[in-house]
Design a protein around this motif. Structure first.
Motif, PDB file in Angstrom:
ATOM      1  N   SER A  25       0.796  -1.217   0.000  1.00 56.15           N
ATOM      2  CA  SER A  25       0.000   0.000   0.000  1.00 56.15           C
ATOM      3  C   SER A  25       0.832   1.270   0.000  1.00 56.15           C
ATOM      4  CB  SER A  25      -0.914  -0.005   1.242  1.00 56.15           C
ATOM      5  OG  SER A  25      -0.135  -0.142   2.416  1.00 56.15           O
ATOM      6  N   LEU A  26       2.165   1.141   0.018  1.00 54.77           N
ATOM      7  CA  LEU A  26       3.061   2.315   0.027  1.00 54.77           C
ATOM      8  C   LEU A  26       2.714   3.228   1.195  1.00 54.77           C
ATOM      9  CD1 LEU A  26       5.410   2.998  -1.926  1.00 54.77           C
ATOM     10  CD2 LEU A  26       3.921   4.740  -2.915  1.00 54.77           C
ATOM     11  N   THR A  27       2.420   2.623   2.307  1.00 52.83           N
ATOM     12  CA  THR A  27       1.995   3.358   3.481  1.00 52.83           C
ATOM     13  C   THR A  27       3.168   3.897   4.284  1.00 52.83           C
ATOM     14  OG1 THR A  27       0.797   3.123   5.578  1.00 52.83           O
ATOM     15  CG2 THR A  27       1.952   1.185   4.767  1.00 52.83           C
ATOM     16  N   ILE A  28       2.904   4.937   5.070  1.00 53.74           N
ATOM     17  CA  ILE A  28       3.925   5.463   5.979  1.00 53.74           C
ATOM     18  C   ILE A  28       3.681   4.985   7.409  1.00 53.74           C
ATOM     19  CG2 ILE A  28       4.190   7.506   4.535  1.00 53.74           C
ATOM     20  CD1 ILE A  28       2.780   9.097   6.755  1.00 53.74           C
ATOM     21  N   ALA A  29       2.585   4.274   7.627  1.00 55.77           N
ATOM     22  CA  ALA A  29       2.224   3.851   8.987  1.00 55.77           C
ATOM     23  C   ALA A  29       3.024   2.631   9.416  1.00 55.77           C
ATOM     24  CB  ALA A  29       0.735   3.543   9.048  1.00 55.77           C
ATOM     25  N   ILE A  30       3.677   2.744  10.554  1.00 54.45           N
ATOM     26  CA  ILE A  30       4.492   1.652  11.071  1.00 54.45           C
ATOM     27  C   ILE A  30       3.677   0.380  11.236  1.00 54.45           C
ATOM     28  CG2 ILE A  30       5.754   0.876  13.120  1.00 54.45           C
ATOM     29  CD1 ILE A  30       6.674   3.780  13.466  1.00 54.45           C
ATOM     30  N   THR A  31       2.460   0.514  11.713  1.00 52.45           N
ATOM     31  CA  THR A  31       1.634  -0.651  12.012  1.00 52.45           C
ATOM     32  C   THR A  31       1.183  -1.401  10.763  1.00 52.45           C
ATOM     33  OG1 THR A  31      -0.269   0.814  12.139  1.00 52.45           O
ATOM     34  CG2 THR A  31       0.801   0.230  14.218  1.00 52.45           C
ATOM     35  N   ASP A  32       1.361  -0.799   9.597  1.00 52.70           N
ATOM     36  CA  ASP A  32       0.959  -1.461   8.350  1.00 52.70           C
ATOM     37  C   ASP A  32       2.047  -2.369   7.787  1.00 52.70           C
ATOM     38  OD1 ASP A  32      -1.001   1.337   7.057  1.00 52.70           O
ATOM     39  OD2 ASP A  32      -1.537  -0.334   8.382  1.00 52.70           O
ATOM     40  N   TYR A  33       3.221  -2.340   8.392  1.00 53.08           N
ATOM     41  CA  TYR A  33       4.315  -3.181   7.919  1.00 53.08           C
ATOM     42  C   TYR A  33       4.354  -4.487   8.699  1.00 53.08           C
ATOM     43  CZ  TYR A  33       5.894   0.513   4.883  1.00 53.08           C
ATOM     44  OH  TYR A  33       5.956   1.439   3.879  1.00 53.08           O
ATOM     45  N   ASP A  34       4.637  -5.559   7.960  1.00 55.86           N
ATOM     46  CA  ASP A  34       4.430  -6.888   8.514  1.00 55.86           C
ATOM     47  C   ASP A  34       5.702  -7.550   9.042  1.00 55.86           C
ATOM     48  OD1 ASP A  34       2.502  -6.543   5.868  1.00 55.86           O
ATOM     49  OD2 ASP A  34       1.485  -7.437   7.592  1.00 55.86           O
ATOM     50  N   TYR A  35       6.821  -7.282   8.411  1.00 52.29           N
ATOM     51  CA  TYR A  35       8.081  -7.871   8.840  1.00 52.29           C
ATOM     52  C   TYR A  35       9.150  -6.791   8.874  1.00 52.29           C
ATOM     53  CZ  TYR A  35       5.898 -12.375   7.946  1.00 52.29           C
ATOM     54  OH  TYR A  35       5.061 -13.458   7.970  1.00 52.29           O
ATOM     55  N   TRP A  36      10.057  -6.964   9.836  1.00 56.50           N
ATOM     56  CA  TRP A  36      11.093  -5.963  10.074  1.00 56.50           C
ATOM     57  C   TRP A  36      12.464  -6.622  10.179  1.00 56.50           C
ATOM     58  CZ3 TRP A  36      10.013  -0.710  10.776  1.00 56.50           C
ATOM     59  CH2 TRP A  36       8.648  -0.384  10.813  1.00 56.50           C
ATOM     60  N   GLY A  37      13.484  -5.853   9.768  1.00 58.82           N
ATOM     61  CA  GLY A  37      14.840  -6.285  10.008  1.00 58.82           C
ATOM     62  C   GLY A  37      15.294  -5.888  11.407  1.00 58.82           C
ATOM     63  N   GLN A  38      16.532  -6.235  11.708  1.00 60.40           N
ATOM     64  CA  GLN A  38      17.085  -5.956  13.036  1.00 60.40           C
ATOM     65  C   GLN A  38      17.632  -4.535  13.149  1.00 60.40           C
ATOM     66  OE1 GLN A  38      16.946  -8.072  15.795  1.00 60.40           O
ATOM     67  NE2 GLN A  38      15.491  -9.012  14.388  1.00 60.40           N
ATOM     68  N   GLY A  39      17.866  -3.898  12.041  1.00 62.05           N
ATOM     69  CA  GLY A  39      18.342  -2.525  12.055  1.00 62.05           C
ATOM     70  C   GLY A  39      19.846  -2.409  11.873  1.00 62.05           C
ATOM     71  N   THR A  40      20.262  -1.242  11.409  1.00 63.55           N
ATOM     72  CA  THR A  40      21.680  -0.925  11.257  1.00 63.55           C
ATOM     73  C   THR A  40      21.895   0.498  11.768  1.00 63.55           C
ATOM     74  OG1 THR A  40      23.549  -0.880   9.708  1.00 63.55           O
ATOM     75  CG2 THR A  40      21.440  -0.122   8.854  1.00 63.55           C
ATOM     76  N   GLN A  41      22.960   0.671  12.529  1.00 66.99           N
ATOM     77  CA  GLN A  41      23.218   1.965  13.177  1.00 66.99           C
ATOM     78  C   GLN A  41      23.880   2.940  12.209  1.00 66.99           C
ATOM     79  OE1 GLN A  41      22.652   3.066  16.578  1.00 66.99           O
ATOM     80  NE2 GLN A  41      23.213   5.022  15.621  1.00 66.99           N
ATOM     81  N   VAL A  42      23.341   4.145  12.157  1.00 67.67           N
ATOM     82  CA  VAL A  42      23.946   5.241  11.399  1.00 67.67           C
ATOM     83  C   VAL A  42      24.242   6.363  12.392  1.00 67.67           C
ATOM     84  CG1 VAL A  42      23.559   7.027   9.666  1.00 67.67           C
ATOM     85  CG2 VAL A  42      22.808   4.677   9.231  1.00 67.67           C
ATOM     86  N   THR A  43      25.489   6.784  12.424  1.00 70.51           N
ATOM     87  CA  THR A  43      25.901   7.866  13.311  1.00 70.51           C
ATOM     88  C   THR A  43      26.555   8.953  12.483  1.00 70.51           C
ATOM     89  OG1 THR A  43      26.265   6.302  15.123  1.00 70.51           O
ATOM     90  CG2 THR A  43      27.237   8.497  15.343  1.00 70.51           C
ATOM     91  N   VAL A  44      26.039  10.166  12.603  1.00 66.34           N
ATOM     92  CA  VAL A  44      26.558  11.307  11.853  1.00 66.34           C
ATOM     93  C   VAL A  44      27.177  12.278  12.850  1.00 66.34           C
ATOM     94  CG1 VAL A  44      26.058  13.115  10.183  1.00 66.34           C
ATOM     95  CG2 VAL A  44      24.731  10.991  10.152  1.00 66.34           C
ATOM     96  N   SER A  45      28.462  12.499  12.714  1.00 69.97           N
ATOM     97  CA  SER A  45      29.160  13.401  13.622  1.00 69.97           C
ATOM     98  C   SER A  45      29.181  14.818  13.053  1.00 69.97           C
ATOM     99  CB  SER A  45      30.583  12.910  13.859  1.00 69.97           C
ATOM    100  OG  SER A  45      31.319  12.923  12.658  1.00 69.97           O
ATOM    101  N   SER A  46      29.178  15.783  13.949  1.00 64.89           N
ATOM    102  CA  SER A  46      29.161  17.193  13.519  1.00 64.89           C
ATOM    103  C   SER A  46      30.563  17.738  13.350  1.00 64.89           C
ATOM    104  CB  SER A  46      28.394  18.026  14.535  1.00 64.89           C
ATOM    105  OG  SER A  46      28.965  17.899  15.812  1.00 64.89           O
TER     106      SER A  46
END
Length: 124
Positions: free
Chosen positions: A103-124
């Motif tokens: 559905s090309l939705t932006i709602a978190i609850t509409d997504y069915d499966y998720w990955g574990q995530g990857t950390q992005v850190t941006v230093s100033s």
């Protein structure tokens, strides 16, 4: 079942770029829309970008529009997030997710499966 594995995160200076990848397995990847979300320290998870199953339609959060680009390669079962002009406020754990209703939705609850995530850190 769908398995999602993100990669490509890391530490980068402000103004730099990173490309995140999300490899999918377990179902016919090309049938579903995909999304990227992020969770910054102390904040809720938020929508970043989404792409339709064929890749012709995309949506972006206002905060990343013009700097981030979502794309996909269905032959490789992979979705990408190219992040340019990174800012310290982009620091977060980035997650990819699959929407089985495409559905090309932006709602978190509409997504069915998720990955574990990857950390992005941006230093100033």
């Amino acid at each position: 079942q769908v398995q999602l594995v993100e990669s490509g995160g890391g530490l980068v200076q402000a103004g730099g770029s990173l490309r995140l990848s999300c490899a999918a397995s377990g179902r016919t990847f090309s049938r579903y829309s995909m999304g990227w979300f992020r969770r910054a320290p102390g904040k809720d998870r938020e929508f970043v970008a989404a792409i339709s199953w064929i890749g012709s339609l995309t949506r972006y959060a206002d905060s990343v529009k013009g700097r981030f680009t979502i794309s996909r390669d269905n032959a490789k079962n992979t979705v990408y997030l190219q992040m340019n002009s990174l800012k310290p406020e982009d620091t977060a754990i980035y997650y990819c997710a699959v929407d089985l209703h495409s559905s090309l939705t932006i709602a978190i609850t509409d997504y069915d499966y998720w990955g574990q995530g990857t950390q992005v850190t941006v230093s100033s």
